[in-house]
Design an enzyme around this catalytic site. Structure first.
Site, PDB file in Angstrom:
ATOM      1  N   GLY A 121     -44.827 -87.826  23.710  1.00  0.00           N
ATOM      2  CA  GLY A 121     -43.847 -88.792  23.185  1.00  0.00           C
ATOM      3  C   GLY A 121     -42.530 -88.071  22.913  1.00  0.00           C
ATOM      4  O   GLY A 121     -42.505 -87.059  22.222  1.00  0.00           O
ATOM      5  N   VAL A 122     -41.425 -88.580  23.464  1.00  0.00           N
ATOM      6  CA  VAL A 122     -40.142 -87.883  23.367  1.00  0.00           C
ATOM      7  C   VAL A 122     -39.696 -87.741  21.900  1.00  0.00           C
ATOM      8  O   VAL A 122     -39.619 -88.737  21.175  1.00  0.00           O
ATOM      9  CB  VAL A 122     -39.067 -88.626  24.190  1.00  0.00           C
ATOM     10  CG1 VAL A 122     -37.695 -87.989  24.001  1.00  0.00           C
ATOM     11  CG2 VAL A 122     -39.454 -88.618  25.659  1.00  0.00           C
ATOM     12  N   ASP A 123     -39.442 -86.501  21.482  1.00  0.00           N
ATOM     13  CA  ASP A 123     -38.986 -86.188  20.110  1.00  0.00           C
ATOM     14  C   ASP A 123     -39.997 -86.620  19.049  1.00  0.00           C
ATOM     15  O   ASP A 123     -39.612 -86.964  17.925  1.00  0.00           O
ATOM     16  CB  ASP A 123     -37.601 -86.807  19.825  1.00  0.00           C
ATOM     17  CG  ASP A 123     -36.540 -86.339  20.810  1.00  0.00           C
ATOM     18  OD1 ASP A 123     -36.617 -85.186  21.258  1.00  0.00           O
ATOM     19  OD2 ASP A 123     -35.644 -87.125  21.139  1.00  0.00           O
TER      20      ASP A 123
ATOM     21  N   HIS B 295     -33.779 -80.697  18.105  1.00  0.00           N
ATOM     22  CA  HIS B 295     -33.221 -82.044  18.230  1.00  0.00           C
ATOM     23  C   HIS B 295     -32.202 -82.256  17.111  1.00  0.00           C
ATOM     24  O   HIS B 295     -32.479 -81.919  15.957  1.00  0.00           O
ATOM     25  CB  HIS B 295     -34.356 -83.078  18.128  1.00  0.00           C
ATOM     26  CG  HIS B 295     -33.870 -84.476  18.303  1.00  0.00           C
ATOM     27  ND1 HIS B 295     -33.520 -84.990  19.529  1.00  0.00           N
ATOM     28  CD2 HIS B 295     -33.633 -85.459  17.407  1.00  0.00           C
ATOM     29  CE1 HIS B 295     -33.103 -86.237  19.381  1.00  0.00           C
ATOM     30  NE2 HIS B 295     -33.164 -86.541  18.094  1.00  0.00           N
TER      31      HIS B 295
ATOM     32  N   GLY C 187     -25.793 -74.192  26.380  1.00  0.00           N
ATOM     33  CA  GLY C 187     -26.679 -73.091  25.999  1.00  0.00           C
ATOM     34  C   GLY C 187     -26.316 -72.371  24.719  1.00  0.00           C
ATOM     35  O   GLY C 187     -26.666 -71.196  24.539  1.00  0.00           O
ATOM     36  N   SER C 188     -25.666 -73.068  23.783  1.00  0.00           N
ATOM     37  CA  SER C 188     -25.313 -72.354  22.536  1.00  0.00           C
ATOM     38  C   SER C 188     -26.557 -72.065  21.695  1.00  0.00           C
ATOM     39  O   SER C 188     -26.617 -71.028  21.019  1.00  0.00           O
ATOM     40  CB  SER C 188     -24.261 -73.119  21.733  1.00  0.00           C
ATOM     41  OG  SER C 188     -24.792 -74.284  21.168  1.00  0.00           O
TER      42      SER C 188
ATOM     43  N   ARG D 124     -41.481 -85.926  39.287  1.00  0.00           N
ATOM     44  CA  ARG D 124     -41.522 -85.029  38.119  1.00  0.00           C
ATOM     45  C   ARG D 124     -42.650 -84.008  38.242  1.00  0.00           C
ATOM     46  O   ARG D 124     -42.514 -82.855  37.844  1.00  0.00           O
ATOM     47  CB  ARG D 124     -41.733 -85.828  36.833  1.00  0.00           C
ATOM     48  CG  ARG D 124     -40.514 -86.607  36.418  1.00  0.00           C
ATOM     49  CD  ARG D 124     -40.708 -87.250  35.052  1.00  0.00           C
ATOM     50  NE  ARG D 124     -39.650 -88.202  34.783  1.00  0.00           N
ATOM     51  CZ  ARG D 124     -38.469 -87.900  34.242  1.00  0.00           C
ATOM     52  NH1 ARG D 124     -38.191 -86.673  33.882  1.00  0.00           N
ATOM     53  NH2 ARG D 124     -37.562 -88.839  34.048  1.00  0.00           N
TER      54      ARG D 124
ATOM     55  N   GLU E  77     -28.151 -75.772  13.568  1.00  0.00           N
ATOM     56  CA  GLU E  77     -29.134 -75.555  14.647  1.00  0.00           C
ATOM     57  C   GLU E  77     -29.248 -74.070  14.984  1.00  0.00           C
ATOM     58  O   GLU E  77     -30.345 -73.549  15.197  1.00  0.00           O
ATOM     59  CB  GLU E  77     -28.732 -76.323  15.917  1.00  0.00           C
ATOM     60  CG  GLU E  77     -28.781 -77.828  15.785  1.00  0.00           C
ATOM     61  CD  GLU E  77     -28.425 -78.534  17.086  1.00  0.00           C
ATOM     62  OE1 GLU E  77     -28.868 -78.093  18.155  1.00  0.00           O
ATOM     63  OE2 GLU E  77     -27.706 -79.552  17.034  1.00  0.00           O
TER      64      GLU E  77
HETATM   65  C1  GRF Z   1     -28.033 -79.478  20.846  1.00  0.00           C
HETATM   66  O1  GRF Z   1     -27.372 -80.296  19.931  1.00  0.00           O
HETATM   67  C2  GRF Z   1     -29.518 -79.714  20.795  1.00  0.00           C
HETATM   68  O2  GRF Z   1     -29.984 -80.061  19.538  1.00  0.00           O
HETATM   69  C3  GRF Z   1     -29.685 -80.884  21.729  1.00  0.00           C
HETATM   70  O3  GRF Z   1     -28.762 -80.664  22.760  1.00  0.00           O
HETATM   71  C4  GRF Z   1     -27.698 -79.835  22.284  1.00  0.00           C
HETATM   72  C5  GRF Z   1     -27.679 -78.634  23.177  1.00  0.00           C
HETATM   73  O4  GRF Z   1     -26.613 -77.781  22.907  1.00  0.00           O
HETATM   74  N1  GRF Z   1     -31.057 -81.006  22.159  1.00  0.00           N
HETATM   75  P1  GRF Z   1     -26.595 -76.314  23.503  1.00  0.00           P
HETATM   76  O5  GRF Z   1     -26.765 -76.443  25.018  1.00  0.00           O
HETATM   77  O6  GRF Z   1     -27.711 -75.542  22.875  1.00  0.00           O
HETATM   78  O7  GRF Z   1     -25.245 -75.762  23.148  1.00  0.00           O
END
Ligand code: GRF
Length: 194
Positions: free
Chosen positions: A146-148, A112, A15-16, A68, A177
């Site tokens: 579609g994934v990503d 991503h 969860g960063s 799902r 990010e």
């Molecule tokens: C990140 O690198 C994000 O891009 C990917 O998964 C990772 C999650 O990291 N989808 P965090 O849980 O947000 O620390």
């Protein structure tokens, strides 16, 4: 002042990125406000951080559902119940079906760790190294079936060094990010708040 768009964050682990979003909203001018952090795993470390920040948390374990669709029905209900108008996936490790994605079209975003359309899926840092890429980075995009694959909202780039490993790249991309995601959330929220 324009209203703050209520948003939820979906997580599965550390969860960063969620924490970066919760830090950004401390600015009173930030155009979105968190109403829920929801994890599909009770052991997601990010839940503690969200609770510390005073944000409501919930766990909906996908393992408790036969398919799902039934998992996503409860996920959808929890988001609606919290009043979320925008949903940020942040390390949420469940593929979402077309039915769910369509209900949140234009309001569901993801981060991503690659410069999409390169390296959809996993192991993006190693794949960038193996390909000898000079540049690497991260992308925030709308989620589609579609994934990503959904439309790109924003990207941040860095130069790959000869001595980079998947781990050093992951650390440096993660720092990008944490800046990119709040910027992109703000951009999408401004578009929804009018
Ligand atoms: C990140 O690198 C994000 O891009 C990917 O998964 C990772 C999650 O990291 N989808 P965090 O849980 O947000 O620390």
């Amino acid at each position: 002042m324009a209203r703050r768009v209520p948003f939820a964050v979906l997580i599965s682990g550390r969860g960063s990125n969620m924490a970066a979003l919760l830090d950004a909203v401390r600015d009173p001018d930030f155009p979105a406000a968190p109403v829920l952090v929801l994890a599909n795993r009770a052991d997601a470390a990010g839940l503690g951080r969200a609770a510390q920040a005073g944000v409501r948390t919930r766990v909906i374990s996908h393992k408790a559902y036969p398919d799902r669709q039934s998992f996503e029905a409860d996920l959808h209900a929890a988001l609606v119940d919290a009043g979320a108008e925008l949903v940020c996936c942040a390390g949420f490790m469940r593929v979402l079906t077309e039915g769910f994605v369509d209900r949140w079209a234009g309001r569901l975003i993801n981060i991503h760790p690659s410069l999409l359309p390169k390296y959809r899926g996993l192991h993006t840092h190693q794949r960038a190294i193996d390909a000898g890429d000079a540049e690497h980075g991260c992308t925030v995009h709308y989620v589609t079936a579609g994934v990503d694959e959904g439309p790109i909202i924003g990207q941040a780039k860095l130069t790959v060094h000869a001595e980079d490993t998947a781990d050093t790249l992951a650390d440096r991309v993660l720092a990008l990010e944490h800046r990119l995601y709040p910027e992109c959330l703000a951009k999408v929220a401004r578009g929804l708040s009018v």
